[in-house]
Enzyme design. Structure first.
Site: not given
Ligand code: 4NP
Length: 164
Positions: A14, A17, A19-21, A129
């Site tokens: 993602c 790294n 939240c989703r992955s 997201d």
């Molecule tokens: P992820 O979520 O891609 O599912 O881990 C996010 C985590 C951090 C950010 C965006 C999405 N960020 O903008 O820092």
């Protein structure tokens, strides 16, 4: 054909790294353990903002709610070697898939795909997201990545049967 000969190894990717992955990683680890199938699993982000950090507290909470402690996971960024170490790299959304396609070395051996293409009825859809939303988004994320994990176990078991 390479699928049939190499031991499967799965990477989820993602943006951050956190939240989703990591949730996809936890779901697949759990579903593999249930099925007594051994496959290497990891997760990474295309971005570097959260390298070395534990998963977002909301992701940790939803994982724990589903029986999985992911407090020890740490964020890392996708590296060139991942395109050879893993047989399958699943992007959580289209932007990250495009970024992986852009970064993949010309002779990469990993197969790149969109995660929800594994799930009947959710093909072509992103795992949204949840980072900027509320807690409910994390439950949606869990249910989507867990459906994908279940489908992946079936697929990986099929690969194992074709080997040998
Ligand atoms: P992820 O979520 O891609 O599912 O881990 C996010 C985590 C951090 C950010 C965006 C999405 N960020 O903008 O820092």
């Amino acid at each position: 054909m390479t699928d049939r000969r190499s031991t499967p190894a799965v990477l989820f990717v993602c943006l951050g790294n956190i939240c989703r992955s990591p949730l996809a990683e936890a779901a697949l680890r759990a579903r593999l353990a249930e099925a007594a199938v051994e496959v290497a699993v990891d997760s990474a982000g295309t971005g570097s903002w959260h390298v070395g950090e534990p998963p977002d507290p909301r992701a940790q909470a939803v994982a724990l709610h589903n029986g999985h402690d992911i407090a020890h996971y740490r964020g890392r960024q996708v590296a060139a070697e991942d395109f050879y170490r893993f047989t399958h790299i699943y992007a959580l959304d289209h932007e990250n898939l495009a970024e992986l396609q852009r970064r993949a070395p010309a002779d990469a051996t990993a197969r790149l795909a969109l995660l929800l293409d594994l799930v009947e009825g959710l093909e072509g859809q992103p795992v949204a997201d949840p980072y900027f939303g509320g807690e409910a988004g994390f439950h949606t994320t869990w249910s989507q990545v867990d459906r994908a994990a279940t489908a992946l176990v079936d697929y990986l078991q099929g690969m194992e049967r074709l080997k040998g």
